[in-house]
Design a protein around this motif. Sequence first.
Motif, PDB file in Angstrom:
ATOM      1  N   CYS A 176       0.835  -1.208   0.000  1.00 50.11           N
ATOM      2  CA  CYS A 176       0.000   0.000   0.000  1.00 50.11           C
ATOM      3  C   CYS A 176       0.873   1.263   0.000  1.00 50.11           C
ATOM      4  O   CYS A 176       1.893   1.321   0.689  1.00 50.11           O
ATOM      5  CB  CYS A 176      -0.907   0.030   1.226  1.00 50.11           C
ATOM      6  SG  CYS A 176      -2.218  -1.215   1.199  1.00 50.11           S
ATOM      7  N   THR A 179      -1.360   3.843   4.243  1.00 48.78           N
ATOM      8  CA  THR A 179      -2.187   3.049   5.141  1.00 48.78           C
ATOM      9  C   THR A 179      -2.580   3.918   6.336  1.00 48.78           C
ATOM     10  O   THR A 179      -1.736   4.256   7.158  1.00 48.78           O
ATOM     11  CB  THR A 179      -1.425   1.810   5.652  1.00 48.78           C
ATOM     12  OG1 THR A 179      -0.915   1.085   4.538  1.00 48.78           O
ATOM     13  CG2 THR A 179      -2.348   0.904   6.445  1.00 48.78           C
ATOM     14  N   LYS A 229      -4.532  -4.981  -3.991  1.00 47.41           N
ATOM     15  CA  LYS A 229      -4.473  -3.547  -3.670  1.00 47.41           C
ATOM     16  C   LYS A 229      -5.811  -2.867  -3.943  1.00 47.41           C
ATOM     17  O   LYS A 229      -6.247  -2.011  -3.170  1.00 47.41           O
ATOM     18  CB  LYS A 229      -3.348  -2.875  -4.466  1.00 47.41           C
ATOM     19  CG  LYS A 229      -1.952  -3.258  -3.979  1.00 47.41           C
ATOM     20  CD  LYS A 229      -0.871  -2.559  -4.791  1.00 47.41           C
ATOM     21  CE  LYS A 229      -0.880  -1.060  -4.532  1.00 47.41           C
ATOM     22  NZ  LYS A 229       0.265  -0.390  -5.206  1.00 47.41           N
ATOM     23  N   LYS A 233      -8.164  -0.962  -1.098  1.00 53.82           N
ATOM     24  CA  LYS A 233      -8.632   0.417  -1.259  1.00 53.82           C
ATOM     25  C   LYS A 233     -10.152   0.485  -1.155  1.00 53.82           C
ATOM     26  O   LYS A 233     -10.706   1.412  -0.562  1.00 53.82           O
ATOM     27  CB  LYS A 233      -8.156   0.988  -2.595  1.00 53.82           C
ATOM     28  CG  LYS A 233      -6.668   1.294  -2.662  1.00 53.82           C
ATOM     29  CD  LYS A 233      -6.298   1.937  -3.991  1.00 53.82           C
ATOM     30  CE  LYS A 233      -4.815   2.281  -4.037  1.00 53.82           C
ATOM     31  NZ  LYS A 233      -4.438   2.910  -5.320  1.00 53.82           N
ATOM     32  N   LYS A 234     -10.811  -0.508  -1.727  1.00 49.13           N
ATOM     33  CA  LYS A 234     -12.274  -0.514  -1.732  1.00 49.13           C
ATOM     34  C   LYS A 234     -12.834  -0.599  -0.324  1.00 49.13           C
ATOM     35  O   LYS A 234     -13.816   0.074   0.016  1.00 49.13           O
ATOM     36  CB  LYS A 234     -12.776  -1.700  -2.562  1.00 49.13           C
ATOM     37  CG  LYS A 234     -14.285  -1.813  -2.645  1.00 49.13           C
ATOM     38  CD  LYS A 234     -14.697  -2.999  -3.493  1.00 49.13           C
ATOM     39  CE  LYS A 234     -16.215  -3.140  -3.554  1.00 49.13           C
ATOM     40  NZ  LYS A 234     -16.621  -4.316  -4.366  1.00 49.13           N
ATOM     41  N   CYS A 238      -6.401   0.608   2.639  1.00 52.53           N
ATOM     42  CA  CYS A 238      -5.413   1.485   1.982  1.00 52.53           C
ATOM     43  C   CYS A 238      -6.119   2.687   1.386  1.00 52.53           C
ATOM     44  O   CYS A 238      -7.301   2.624   1.032  1.00 52.53           O
ATOM     45  CB  CYS A 238      -4.672   0.741   0.870  1.00 52.53           C
ATOM     46  SG  CYS A 238      -3.632  -0.602   1.433  1.00 52.53           S
ATOM     47  N   ASP A 239      -5.393   3.797   1.280  1.00 55.99           N
ATOM     48  CA  ASP A 239      -5.913   4.983   0.599  1.00 55.99           C
ATOM     49  C   ASP A 239      -5.274   5.103  -0.793  1.00 55.99           C
ATOM     50  O   ASP A 239      -4.192   4.591  -1.027  1.00 55.99           O
ATOM     51  CB  ASP A 239      -5.610   6.240   1.410  1.00 55.99           C
ATOM     52  CG  ASP A 239      -6.544   6.355   2.620  1.00 55.99           C
ATOM     53  OD1 ASP A 239      -7.582   5.659   2.610  1.00 55.99           O
ATOM     54  OD2 ASP A 239      -6.223   7.111   3.545  1.00 55.99           O
TER      55      ASP A 239
END
Length: 239
Positions: A176, A179, A229, A233-234, A238-239
């Motif tokens: 990521c 985070t 990944k 994110k979903k 993680c951003d």
Amino acid sequence: MSRQTLSNLINDTSWKMSAVEFSVLEMLVKHRGKVLSIQELLQGMPVENRKVEILNEAIERICFYLEKRYACLIERVDDQGYVLHNKPSLNTGEFSATPFKSISKKHYSILIAQILLLIVLIYSFFEPAVDIKPENNQMLTTRSGSVAYFPSFNSVEQELIYSEQSSHFIGVVESCSVTPWRQIFLSVSSNDPQTGIISIVLRNDNAGEGAMKTLKIVPLDPQWHFIDKAWLKKVGICD
């Protein structure tokens, strides 16, 4: 096809259930009050009938037989699965809030969510009586800093079964870019990677204020290859 009989003692009627209907109802009764995933229910059905549409039809027929008064005993929980409640509400489609008032399922769910959130907030201000063992703490290195990872398995056997899945999860998290969480807790509901529900708790203490997020995931594949990944994110890991 073997059949079982379900009797309604109130109106003195009986219904011959198919093997599918009996297997589904039997699993729900054995795990009354617990949400059974679609996959868990399919695994309990005859091999030749393990299809989601057949499962849904069986649930609908069971609810039809239970009639409107008791059909609310079986509830679909989002897209996760089904739960058999211990007792029906006083009013069909509603849950009794007080002896004189009732609230809808939607408002009941919101109320339960608020209570759970309150419990989480209270829990975050007090140190738990049983803390996670230090040896279970792993420090993951991401581009945005270090993240404490706490895999929690109920036995050495379960830890060995999920060793590859845990390593895969670690690798994806470490890839990521950002985070936002400082602690990640992971556990599973059973020793079967095909059906074991994955529980992930994300925690971040910032300037004395604690943020927490809980995820419950039905695995799409036993090796957890669906965790990548894009998936992180979903779900907000993680951003």
